[in-house]
Write a protein that holds these residues in place. Structure first.
Motif, PDB file in Angstrom:
ATOM      1  N   HIS A 290       0.823  -1.208   0.000  1.00 35.56           N
ATOM      2  CA  HIS A 290       0.000   0.000   0.000  1.00 35.56           C
ATOM      3  C   HIS A 290       0.859   1.260   0.000  1.00 35.56           C
ATOM      4  O   HIS A 290       1.962   1.271   0.524  1.00 35.56           O
ATOM      5  N   ARG A 291       0.295   2.317  -0.552  1.00 37.90           N
ATOM      6  CA  ARG A 291       0.983   3.609  -0.550  1.00 37.90           C
ATOM      7  C   ARG A 291       0.549   4.444   0.640  1.00 37.90           C
ATOM      8  O   ARG A 291      -0.508   4.192   1.245  1.00 37.90           O
TER       9      ARG A 291
ATOM     10  N   ILE B 129       0.302   8.590   2.178  1.00 40.15           N
ATOM     11  CA  ILE B 129       0.463  10.054   2.155  1.00 40.15           C
ATOM     12  C   ILE B 129       0.286  10.511   3.603  1.00 40.15           C
ATOM     13  O   ILE B 129      -0.715  10.179   4.235  1.00 40.15           O
TER      14      ILE B 129
ATOM     15  N   LEU C 266      -1.785  11.194  -5.346  1.00 40.37           N
ATOM     16  CA  LEU C 266      -2.845  10.220  -5.112  1.00 40.37           C
ATOM     17  C   LEU C 266      -3.062   9.449  -6.414  1.00 40.37           C
ATOM     18  O   LEU C 266      -3.557   9.998  -7.395  1.00 40.37           O
ATOM     19  N   SER C 267      -2.637   8.169  -6.407  1.00 41.75           N
ATOM     20  CA  SER C 267      -2.800   7.336  -7.603  1.00 41.75           C
ATOM     21  C   SER C 267      -4.019   6.425  -7.387  1.00 41.75           C
ATOM     22  O   SER C 267      -4.743   6.566  -6.406  1.00 41.75           O
TER      23      SER C 267
ATOM     24  N   THR D  65      -4.203   3.575  -0.976  1.00 42.50           N
ATOM     25  CA  THR D  65      -3.394   4.636  -0.357  1.00 42.50           C
ATOM     26  C   THR D  65      -3.978   5.062   0.981  1.00 42.50           C
ATOM     27  O   THR D  65      -5.171   5.390   1.062  1.00 42.50           O
ATOM     28  N   TRP D  66      -3.134   5.061   1.988  1.00 44.05           N
ATOM     29  CA  TRP D  66      -3.515   5.550   3.318  1.00 44.05           C
ATOM     30  C   TRP D  66      -3.177   7.043   3.369  1.00 44.05           C
ATOM     31  O   TRP D  66      -2.060   7.442   3.044  1.00 44.05           O
TER      32      TRP D  66
END
Ligand SMILES: O=P(O)(O)OC(CO)CO
Ligand SMILES: [Mg+2]
Ligand SMILES: [Mg+2]
Length: 280
Positions: free
Chosen positions: A65-66, A68, A81-82, A86-87
């Motif tokens: 997971h990505r 930010i 933000l892809s 994403t957290w």
């Protein structure tokens, strides 16, 4: 059918609670205050410690997971933000409140897939209120269902907003111009909780009819945006179009009518987007 993101959401709730313990403990210590973009844009070691705690736990459990995070972006990380899971983390939303022990301090964790928020967790840690929402499954506070206010008359409403972290006269004038117009509709009152996430949870809880702000960041509002919409509320851009979480502009309201009425009074402007390339 099993919910593929349930495990991640359970983890978010657990880590938000652990983060809240750290925040509460830190309130007992001296809070060394540093500044970021202006002399009133505050950060503490606790913001950084809590962000590291959350990020490390996510990396350990969900390594693909990505992430930010507010303080990582402040340290130079990209804010892209892809479509990937994403957290989106604000370790302390309401740092100024934290510094002063003003009791609205939140840990905010949003989770996005395909640029859509799948779940949001906002832990108001001094009130011990755990706000949660899962897309399509409603919004809750400490397990109780949340529902926005059914008030349709803005003249019978309370509106929440914030003054931001610029003290430049032009920026302050813009903020007060919008605020004056809204106050003089007239509305019952205007409130500032000092935390975007908590302001939005107040909308979701039905305590205030709407919240608007220009200048917030994606980590302030990602989690709470889903909490508002799952409680029956609406999100809108300050010019009345669709909300864009990277645009730093938001109206969150109990109804489209009240959101639109607010947009008529806001003197809008466009701060640099969260996903704008860094300025050199
Ligand atoms: O306390 P923080 O995370 O800086 O956030 C502020 C807005 O930027 C309050 O929502
Ligand atoms: Mg914040
Ligand atoms: Mg913060």
């Amino acid at each position: 059918m099993a919910d593929i993101w349930q495990d991640a959401m359970d983890h978010a709730v657990a880590i938000a609670r652990r983060a809240g313990d750290v925040v509460r403990e830190a309130l007992l210590d001296d809070r060394m205050v540093m500044t970021k973009t202006s002399s009133v844009d505050l950060v503490t070691q606790t913001d950084q410690k809590v962000e590291k705690l959350i990020m490390q736990s996510v990396k350990d459990k969900f390594p693909t997971h990505r992430l930010i995070g507010e303080e990582s972006v402040a340290a130079g990380e990209a804010c892209d933000l892809s479509d990937a899971p994403t957290w989106i983390i604000d370790p302390i939303d309401g740092t100024t409140n934290f510094v002063h022990a003003f009791p609205f301090v939140a840990v905010s964790i949003g989770f996005s897939v395909n640029k859509q928020i799948e779940f949001g967790v906002v832990y108001s840690c001094l009130e011990d209120k755990m706000f949660t929402a899962r897309r399509g499954k409603g919004a809750f506070c400490n397990g109780n269902v949340l529902q926005v206010s059914d008030q349709e008359d803005i003249r019978q409403s309370i509106i929440a907003t914030e003054f931001g972290s610029s003290r430049e006269p032009e920026a302050v004038n813009n903020i007060f111009s919008s605020l004056r117009s809204i106050l003089c509709i007239p509305v019952h009152g205007v409130r500032t909780a000092g935390s975007a996430a908590i302001n939005m949870c107040l909308v979701a809880s039905g305590c205030v009819e709407a919240y608007y702000e220009i200048g917030i960041h994606v980590w302030d509002v990602a989690a709470a945006s889903l909490i508002v919409s799952e409680a029956g509320g609406v999100l809108m851009d300050v010019d009345g179009g669709s909300v864009d979480l990277m645009s730093r502009r938001i109206v969150a309201a109990n109804s489209r009518a009240i959101a639109e009425r607010i947009t008529e009074e806001i003197r809008s402007f466009s701060p640099p987007r969260d996903d704008a390339p860094p300025q050199h």
